[in-house]
Design an enzyme around this catalytic site. Sequence first.
Site, PDB file in Angstrom:
ATOM      1  CE  LYS A 180      -0.357  -6.743   2.308  1.00 24.01           C
ATOM      2  NZ  LYS A 180       0.308  -7.861   2.991  1.00 24.01           N
ATOM      3  CB  CYS A 201      -2.825   2.704  12.262  1.00 26.22           C
ATOM      4  SG  CYS A 201      -2.686   3.934  10.980  1.00 26.22           S
ATOM      5  CG  MET A 202       0.904   4.987  11.905  1.00 23.31           C
ATOM      6  SD  MET A 202       1.809   3.611  12.650  1.00 23.31           S
ATOM      7  CE  MET A 202       3.401   4.368  12.962  1.00 23.31           C
ATOM      8  CG  MET A 230      -1.099  -1.396  13.666  1.00 22.45           C
ATOM      9  SD  MET A 230      -0.846   0.355  13.519  1.00 22.45           S
ATOM     10  CE  MET A 230      -0.281   0.454  11.853  1.00 22.45           C
ATOM     11  N   GLY A 262       1.313   1.741   8.747  1.00 27.59           N
ATOM     12  CA  GLY A 262       0.461   0.699   8.189  1.00 27.59           C
ATOM     13  C   GLY A 262      -0.073   0.991   6.799  1.00 27.59           C
ATOM     14  CD  GLN A 263      -4.274   3.898   6.457  1.00 26.90           C
ATOM     15  OE1 GLN A 263      -5.108   4.031   5.582  1.00 26.90           O
ATOM     16  NE2 GLN A 263      -4.334   4.568   7.591  1.00 26.90           N
TER      17      GLN A 263
HETATM   18 FE1  SF4 Z   1       3.865  -5.743   0.203  1.00 25.40          FE
HETATM   19 FE2  SF4 Z   1       3.740  -3.520   1.622  1.00 25.40          FE
HETATM   20 FE3  SF4 Z   1       5.638  -3.820  -0.198  1.00 25.40          FE
HETATM   21 FE4  SF4 Z   1       3.148  -3.486  -0.972  1.00 25.40          FE
HETATM   22  S1  SF4 Z   1       4.398  -2.005   0.122  1.00 25.40           S
HETATM   23  S2  SF4 Z   1       4.585  -4.985  -1.774  1.00 25.40           S
HETATM   24  S3  SF4 Z   1       2.035  -4.548   0.647  1.00 25.40           S
HETATM   25  S4  SF4 Z   1       5.417  -5.021   1.659  1.00 25.40           S
END
Ligand code: SF4
Length: 717
Positions: free
Chosen positions: A49, A138-139, A308, A345-346
């Site tokens: 990602k 989420c948190m 989560m 998560g974000q």
């Molecule tokens: Fe992957 Fe998360 Fe690092 Fe982005 S912040 S490169 S999504 S592990």
Amino acid sequence: EAIPVDSWHKSVCRFCGSGCETRVGVRGGKVVKVEGLQEGWNRGRLCIKGLLNREILYVSDRAQYPMVRKNGQLVRVSWDEALDTAAAGFRDAIAQGGPDAVAFYGSGQLFTQESYTANKLFKGGIGTNNVDGNPRLCMASAAFGYKSVFGADEPSGCYDDIEHATTFFVIGANMAECHPVVWERVRDRIRTAPQTRVIVVDPRRTPTARDATLHLQIRPGTDVALLNAMSYELLRTGLVDRAFIDNFVTFRKGTADAPPLTLEDFQKFLEDYAPEKVADLCGLSSAEIREAARLWGISQAVMSFWTMGLNQQTHGVAANRMMMALHLLTGQIGRPGASPFSLTGQPNAGGGVRDTGSLAHALPAGRLVSKEKDRHEMEKSWGLPEGRISPNPGLSAVPLFEAMREGKVRAALVMATNPARSLPNADRYREGMEKAFLVVCDSIFPTDTAQMADVFLPAAMWAEKEGVFSQSERRYHLVQKLVEPPGEARSDLEILVAFGERLGHGELLKARTPEAVWDEWRRISAGSTYDFTGITYARLKELPGLVWPCPSEDHPGTCHRYVPGKDPLAKKEGRIDFYARPDGRAIVYLSEQGPFREALTSDYPMTLTTGRRLEHWHTATLTGRIPQLQGIDIDYLELHPGDAAVMGVKEGDWVQVTSARGSVRLQAKPSMRVRPGVVFALMHSMKHLVNAATSDSVDPTSGQPEYKVAAVRVEHV
Ligand code: SF4
């Protein structure tokens, strides 16, 4: 072949809360390359990602023009018309129902300056505390857990602890897929120190569990019972740090101001949680529970990770408190490698939303709307008359959308998130979104939520605007503006200021550039337990982020909070100073497992749990549009091969998953990854609404919904 680049710039990944640092190559006004920053904590690594940060800027569905709904259709209009229409809708709602008839629903994907400004506009300007957002989903349970145990939110350790830990305890987190670069650092530790132990608690045999010394394949939603049983066992075997408990811990039941109890009270309470008494409930053997406690107890330094899986349940706060309790009972905190560590998560749920108090119950830097002193401090800081901020907590995410359904909240501004797909029991709350006057601001069009908008405002994305992100270890990073946004898209900060001006609050929003808002926010943090006065723009431009507390411009940032000599806010002498608590002691709570909110019945005999996979993120509004990720299956239901055989279901067959709330059809994937009786779906599916079936029951303290445990039946269709 090397891609030609005109200039390189430091930045940070737009996706998960790991916060990987990046090097961004620009040429001809375009981002042409994104790679990991070697000097960053991530040592140059990015997951798939992260490597696709460039691609999301140039997907075909980038939102470019403001739109207003006319005769049922969203049609392109000028910015002036869109903002005037948005403001008129809000004014009408306020005229009919007062300030609490409007709301802001934000995101852990906005910059800190943006969440801070929205919070100030709604709480200080409009006069409603109806400011919430997707971090509630989420948190929230982690945030309430930290605040109730230590007196202050956010983890106390940092990523460097990984190199010192001798045991990793990973519960409710599939780090190998959801925080993969942090997990690679854990794997580096395992490679270089083969005696390192890894305990993974997860109902699925995830890629993370493959690296486990011990995998506890727990029944979803029984984490409190397991953690209580481990506490029982640690106390029974004497594998606790009695000196730490005596000097730095108190025991309470319920709330932080409840009367103190004793260690003996706690031990008596735990008698109902002896491993053999809860093993069946947890779907584990008592020997497995004892072994987990033993491995924890004999370890020099334990680092726990969770996300989560622990937070998204109706016992989420209790589970978080018990996770922290294990560290407190064993003195596994405040030493290198010893730390409780929730993973966000974000990219900016922590710094942007939790730290700025952009949630319905909160105010900036740990303050609460329910406390008069806190309200008055913020009224003074924001130049408002005393009494301007409402003393009533606003509506958290689920009740907020229910209030839209009931017509009590008549207008809402939704920024950088897709609640029409991400809320649990989503069909119910889609009704609310249809009914309310909805202003949606996003960098992608269409999304499920944008399609319900009365006004749609196109937003710039990460390198097209400037702001600060903060990730799981409290590290703030600057994201620089490097290129222009597409079409007429604007930064969310510009949009908030223009919208606020039209509502008559321009004077309140005098800080309007990202740097001016940041400086105002730094000043507000001064003297609080969040103090990051020393994190100036100049330093952020130069350094690979800074970790707060950081109270002065010559301070290097703090890896270990609460440790005298390391944390500038810890003034007492000795091993640790929990300075955010009035008595300097952290709290171990007597936390009941409690009954399941949704018991299994003959109608709904299986448990649905949800999660993510490596290549995609959230409701896939971004990753689902990247051509390189298009062939990856995100529409399946994992079920145990034994359960599949009983139903006569084969790989690829359609199955219908039905809860008391709704149904979703998915293609079956029999897999040994899940335990019998449990089925698993990804939250990413764009074709099928998995959240039609998930549970909107919430933790009574944090308001976080129980995505991880829903009673369902699965039928072959
Ligand atoms: Fe992957 Fe998360 Fe690092 Fe982005 S912040 S490169 S999504 S592990």
